[in-house]
Enzyme design. Structure first.
Site, PDB file in Angstrom:
ATOM      1  CB  SER A 562       0.779   1.040   4.370  1.00  0.00           C
ATOM      2  OG  SER A 562       0.077   0.783   5.566  1.00  0.00           O
ATOM      3  CE1 TYR A 575       4.813   3.502   7.620  1.00  0.00           C
ATOM      4  CE2 TYR A 575       2.431   3.192   7.781  1.00  0.00           C
ATOM      5  CZ  TYR A 575       3.686   2.714   7.428  1.00  0.00           C
ATOM      6  OH  TYR A 575       3.812   1.457   6.886  1.00  0.00           O
TER       7      TYR A 575
END
Length: 685
Positions: A562, A575
């Site tokens: 990401s 996350y």
């Protein structure tokens, strides 16, 4: 010319072909051919012209349509008899068929066209039933033909398919007007009739009569007594050992070129391998040309009992592979002439492991599966022949003449160019939706076999069915996996190995996210996200790498990380930290696995809202709240903060995932590709 789809003669032929081809007792996939003769008006002269419609080269009876038929003028075909130069030059007759075509001619005529055109019968079937080939390959097949069929079927000695065989069968029929068909030595059967119904009835009568006779007269234990220690292992143990051996076996089958595999542990295979005579019979090889063209002349057989360990079996398989290659080279050298095509590879296409099953290989999953089906046919043939007599396949020299036939080589050269990911097998985690599904679809479209792994088996199977379409399990299968569970990861990789015979591409895409501020993030929140993404990626990569290393074919591991792995945003501690963990795994594994030819790369997408399981499960609402926008506008919001002002979609990530494993970045490893439409704060440094 009349449309063949509405011509009643052709319609009846297609229907008969489909019925015969749908039953594996009658013929194997793409095996055999059928024909019908009739009259149509020539659109040029206005005169009636006699035609023969015959299944074209490479077609399959079970799925035949009118477009798969070759259409030839009978007067011109019969005229070929007067110019036939003899057996030594009969290959030239295949080219001559092109001058007999009616109109555009339909499909390319096959080598068996002469059999159908020259035999004086309105309808002809040539089939490869196990029961018929059992009679055809028995040492006393000619005598058995007389006894089994009571004079209604005539023996034709082995002859390579071609124009002369057509002449032989035509002569046999003319001399035996009461006959309804013939047994072709070492090969199959041919039947005929004045009507389509009569030809079909003749074919089925021959097949069933042979099967009934074999069943009633076969001696007990046609493969010999049970061989101590070679009985089938219990199913769970059998499949676990099969999965453990797949990487070794695939490396054996793929030394010359990469192959896709198929595993079969049917009763026919296991019973054959448990009997004392299986080494002798396997060594004799198959007989029917359709069989050995797909299975090679003989298989590689592991000569260890079922109780041998995986390590012992793997080591012995590699030893046997060396001997197999030497033996195959010697076979080629014994029979090759200066005009023979170059050797096509010396690796086995069928590998038999007692107590475990059969591993078959081909250029794609369908080819591998069909090769396995053909070897099961061969086992059935051996059982029938040994039960009545002694199995006696055609001579090795004849097998070579067909395997390295110039016409067979020409057929291979006409095959379409393979897609970029052909022969490659991919496992994509979290692939039932969003990015994972898009990547799996892209890989399948580029020729890969794909395993859709997801926490939901139902969703994984639905995604696989959607991606594969009509090709089904030959292209994609769905499996269940919890990537945070070591045993379940191993089980999913084992399923992938057994589904397609190996593993080349792994995409670590499974993920989830909980959008919480630091003070609101619990230990459970932290552990959940790290277990799924950091630990899960580690488990999947470790398990897959073990198989890839043993395969000796290299491979690719792709991490869907990401932009958050390098970009610090609010309310995202768990996350983003686990994504940074994944990003560094890419670098660590690239450094470690490079010596095995395994490349490891990553992709850093921005928020991909469309189709995302993560965003639809609450993450989207949380992020929308953080940024003060409506959830439905989150994708647009993400787009506006990028340099390109574009929303990132699953297909954009899939394109990057393909670029990393395709033919253009073969020297690249340890790379992260941003797919974020330009987020300056996430630029890699």
């Amino acid at each position: 010319m009349t449309n063949p789809t509405v011509n009643p003669t052709v319609a009846a032929l297609v229907e008969r072909s489909n019925r015969l081809g749908a039953d594996p007792r009658n013929t194997n996939y793409a095996g055999g051919n059928t024909s019908a003769k009739g009259v149509e008006r020539d659109p040029v002269t206005g005169e009636d012209v006699e035609l023969v419609w015959v299944k074209g080269s490479g077609g399959d009876l079970g799925t035949l349509t009118g477009a798969g038929l070759a259409v030839l003028r009978l007067d011109r075909m019969r005229a070929l008899v007067d110019v036939y130069p003899g057996v030594d030059r009969e290959d030239e007759m295949v080219a001559a068929f092109d001058y007999c075509l009616h109109g555009k001619g339909g499909a390319a005529p096959s080598i068996d066209t002469a059999m159908h055109g020259l035999v004086d019968a309105a309808h002809v079937d040539h089939l490869h039933p196990d029961s018929g080939i059992a009679i055809a390959t028995a040492a006393d097949g000619e005598k058995l033909t007389e006894v089994v069929f009571d004079g209604k079927v005539v023996w034709v000695p082995w002859r390579r398919p071609g124009f002369q065989l057509g002449l032989d069968i035509a002569e046999i029929k003319a001399k035996n007007p009461e006959a309804i068909g013939c047994v072709l030595g070492g090969h199959g059967i041919t039947a005929w009739g004045d009507t389509s119904e009569e030809a079909e009835a003749s074919s089925l009568w021959i097949i069933q009569t042979a099967a009934t006779y074999i069943e009633g007269h076969s001696r007990p234990e046609p493969f010999g007594p049970a061989l101590g220690g070679y009985a089938a292992l219990p199913e769970a143990e059998r499949r676990a050992k099969a999965a453990a051996l797949v990487p070794t076996i695939r490396s054996i089958a793929s030394q010359d070129r990469p192959m896709v595999g198929h595993f079969t542990d049917s009763d026919e295979v296991l019973d054959f391998l448990a009997a004392a005579e299986h080494p002798r019979l396997a060594g004799l090889g198959t007989s029917c040309p359709d069989h050995f063209l797909r299975t090679k002349v003989k298989p590689l057989v592991l000569d260890l009992p079922a109780t041998a360990s995986v390590e012992e079996s793997a080591a012995r398989l590699r030893e046997l592979h060396t001997a197999y290659r030497e033996d195959y080279q010697a076979y080629y050298d014994r029979h090759a002439t200066p005009d023979s095509p170059a050797i096509r590879g010396a690796d086995p296409l069928i590998v038999l492991v007692p107590g475990v099953g059969m591993f078959s290989f081909g250029k794609d999953k369908q080819t591998a599966r069909v090769a396995g089906e053909f070897y099961v046919n061969a086992i059935n043939v051996m059982r029938g022949a040994e039960g009545l007599s002694t199995y006696a396949p055609i001579d090795e020299s004849e097998k070579f003449r067909i395997e390295y036939w110039a016409l067979e080589e020409a057929k291979l050269q006409r095959m379409p160019k393979p897609k970029p990911l052909a022969t490659r097998i991919a496992l994509v985690t979290g692939a039932a939706s969003g990015i994972g599904k898009a990547i799996a679809a892209k890989y399948a479209a580029e020729g890969a076999c794909v395993v859709i792994a997801d926490l939901s088996l139902e969703k994984a199977q639905a995604a696989a069915a959607e991606i594969a379409g009509d090709e089904g399990a030959d292209v994609a299968v769905g499996v269940q996996v919890d990537v945070s569970d070591e045993a379940k990861v191993q089980a999913a990789v084992d399923e992938a190995l057994l589904a397609f015979g190996g593993l080349d591409l792994v995409v670590n895409n499974a993920g989830l996210s909980l959008s919480k501020a630091l003070l609101e993030t619990t230990v459970a929140d932290w552990d959940l996200q790290h277990n799924v993404m950091a630990k899960g990626s580690f488990l999947v990569s470790r398990t897959a790498a073990k198989a890839m290393i043993e395969q000796r074919l290299g491979g690719d591991i792709v991490y869907i990380s990401s932009k958050n792995s390098v970009f610090a945003g609010p309310n995202n501690i768990a996350y983003s930290a686990t994504k940074a963990d994944q990003a560094h795994q890419v670098r660590l594994l690239a450094a470690e696995l490079g010596e095995h030819g395994i490349r490891v790369n990553g992709i850093n997408p921005d928020g991909v809202v469309q189709g995302s399981g993560i965003f639809s499960s609450g993450w989207g609402a949380n992020r929308a709240a953080v940024y003060g926008v409506e959830e439905k506008d989150l994708g647009k919001f993400y787009a506006q903060r990028t340099l390109l002002k574009r929303e990132v979609l699953p297909d954009h990530v899939a394109n990057a995932a393909y670029a990393l494993v395709g033919p253009d970045l073969t020297q690249t490893t340890g790379l992260h590709i941003p797919v974020d439409a330009g987020v300056a704060a996430a630029f890699l440094r």
